[in-house]
Write an enzyme that holds these catalytic residues in place. Sequence first.
Site, mmCIF file in Angstrom:
data_model
loop_
_atom_site.group_PDB
_atom_site.id
_atom_site.type_symbol
_atom_site.label_atom_id
_atom_site.label_comp_id
_atom_site.label_asym_id
_atom_site.label_seq_id
_atom_site.Cartn_x
_atom_site.Cartn_y
_atom_site.Cartn_z
ATOM 1 N NE ARG A 101 29.677 35.356 66.437
ATOM 2 C CZ ARG A 101 29.823 34.631 68.187
ATOM 3 N NH1 ARG A 101 30.333 35.447 68.576
ATOM 4 N NH2 ARG A 101 29.357 33.016 68.916
ATOM 5 C CB THR A 375 33.850 37.413 76.360
ATOM 6 O OG1 THR A 375 33.266 36.239 75.440
ATOM 7 C CG2 THR A 375 33.056 38.679 75.839
ATOM 8 C CG ASN A 395 34.553 30.943 72.092
ATOM 9 O OD1 ASN A 395 33.304 31.073 73.225
ATOM 10 N ND2 ASN A 395 34.474 29.455 71.216
ATOM 11 C CG ASP A 417 30.606 30.724 69.926
ATOM 12 O OD1 ASP A 417 30.346 29.724 71.170
ATOM 13 O OD2 ASP A 417 30.632 32.105 70.451
ATOM 14 C CB SER A 446 27.295 35.750 69.444
ATOM 15 O OG SER A 446 27.390 35.912 71.142
ATOM 16 C CB SER A 447 25.642 34.349 74.844
ATOM 17 O OG SER A 447 25.607 32.563 73.860
ATOM 18 N N GLY A 468 30.005 33.615 78.773
ATOM 19 C CA GLY A 468 29.111 32.776 77.186
ATOM 20 C C GLY A 468 28.064 32.301 77.330
HETATM 21 O O1 DON Z 1 29.588 34.309 72.080
HETATM 22 C C1 DON Z 1 30.065 34.627 72.709
HETATM 23 O O2 DON Z 1 28.342 33.398 73.579
HETATM 24 C C2 DON Z 1 31.014 33.093 73.016
HETATM 25 N N1 DON Z 1 31.874 32.931 72.457
HETATM 26 C C3 DON Z 1 31.363 34.093 74.444
HETATM 27 C C4 DON Z 1 32.433 34.155 74.951
HETATM 28 C C5 DON Z 1 33.025 34.293 75.870
HETATM 29 O O3 DON Z 1 31.606 35.341 76.757
HETATM 30 C C6 DON Z 1 33.566 33.769 76.918
HETATM 31 N N2 DON Z 1 33.838 34.741 78.305
HETATM 32 N N3 DON Z 1 33.977 34.788 79.218
#
Ligand code: DON
Length: 563
Positions: A101, A375, A395, A417, A446-447, A468
Amino acid sequence: MKKILFIIFVLVFLYLLQNFILYNHKKQSVIFYKNGAVVTAHPEATQVGLDVLKAGGNAFDAAIAVQFSLSVVYPVAGNIGGGGFMIARTKEGDVYALDFREKAPLKSNRNMYLDSNSNVISGLSTFGILSVGVPGTVDGMVKLHERLGSLPFDKLVGPSVNLAKNGFLITKKQAARLNYYRKHFLKINSENKYFMKDNWIEGDTLFQLDLSNTLELIKKNGRSGFYDGIVADKIVQTSKNLGGLLSYQDLNEYNSVWREPISGNYKGYVFHSMPPPSSGGVALYQLLNSLEHFDLDNIDNNDFKYIHLLSEIEKRVYADRSEFLGDIDYYNVPLDNLLDSSYIKSRIKDIDFSSVTNSKDINPGVFNDSESEETTHFSIIDRWGNCASVTTTLNTSYGSKVFVEESGFLLNNEMDDFSIKPGYPNTYGLIGSEANSIEGGKRMLSSMTPTIIEYNGEPFLVIGTPGGSTIITSVFQNILNVIDFNLPIQKSVDNYRFHHQWKPDTIFVEKGLLNDTILRDLNSLGHTVLERSSIGQVNAIMIIDNKITCGADRRGDNKALGY
Ligand code: DON
């Protein structure tokens, strides 16, 4: 009369013919592989992964090659300027979590997105150089290679160099995205030379010569091909030119970390997922553990009761996420409490089927003893049973939209985030608190939920998704699809999804999921329901009786291949 009978006959015949074709199509779509499989967001990256497996590489070699290839063929999210997480399971059954990360630049501070009246400056944490975290991907891939790789590193970076240099054909979706984001790239970069074409169309070739030079340096020099030398110079210089914070010290000190996965049991299956600084593993643990207290026997997949029950559980879990989860190296995340089964039971005791708990009446728990978007996720299994589950990101789509000058790659906008102000929602509507406040060197919460599930000590499911805040609930629902509802993996991935994240107090559903009756029942119970475009892109592999099957999400250009 004869004419009418004839028309009816023709209609019935056409109906039967259509069903016959569909039925056979569905049957044909279940493909079994024996030796290994790769599922990624882009056909070219999938092919690279498969080639590595066929050349004798293991799943981790393939993961490294896929990660670098996605930075070329899927630049909306594939990256070297971002970061990610991986759950790795070796053929011996050892499970590792790799955290690559991004980190907050050392010069960041908790008020960096606020004006003098402590109001959030709109867009600063999502767009442009101040939204950038220190990239972790290259360090992560090098660490992964050192520990679990088997082929030489340069052989794994090689295909990405070639794809960047020789170009690849873009898909229809990619063309549309590049056209849409053109204005954003133009706005932010001092040098407007990447991805610039008046009108991209499907089948155009995208060449990325600067990127191929950067990848060549990584291929030759490993970590120092990115964090030292010319690429480091360009990163620091780009940042300086645009008024950013990235320094040589940030790049020198960046380190990815091996962590202990979050592991648990669900109905005899053992799952392993990502610990903080992702909230994914903890939240998935709480969701599955909560659900085990309910009897699903008389509940159908995606019917009224199912959506109600899962939403009620999800609200409670996301309330905890907002309060307690953050980077475990900087904040004392109360893991033992969050994963304690009696605590989890206490959180769900007021759920019932005849009423809705308003989100404002749900607070993060109290412990008895005093946490357009893109993502990408890829899943790989090799012939020995090694598995790689990797979610990686910039992101939002194309991250900060900032290209590193003369280096041809995009930097992330992961700083959003963090909780940029207590209680202020990020791009995904997630709110946070002290646990996820900004601090130089700290990782943003993060998720992402890369997950591997075992059954009887053997790999059963390799799964993950972008999306996300919806990542966690998409992984959760797919696990239920295959374990509780016995769906084949492609059907599970195709199945409609829904999502509740506590705040806003709304069930988000994919268009097509609800019929009028279910919608009416949810509304009359007191749920607010909002249809939205697709949720996530799950790429998964399921293994039953040593037969490998894949689910590549049809919501994108995702592709599964095996052998
Ligand atoms: O780490 C996270 O949770 C977000 N930055 C993830 C972003 C993401 O999944 C965008 N996609 N659709």
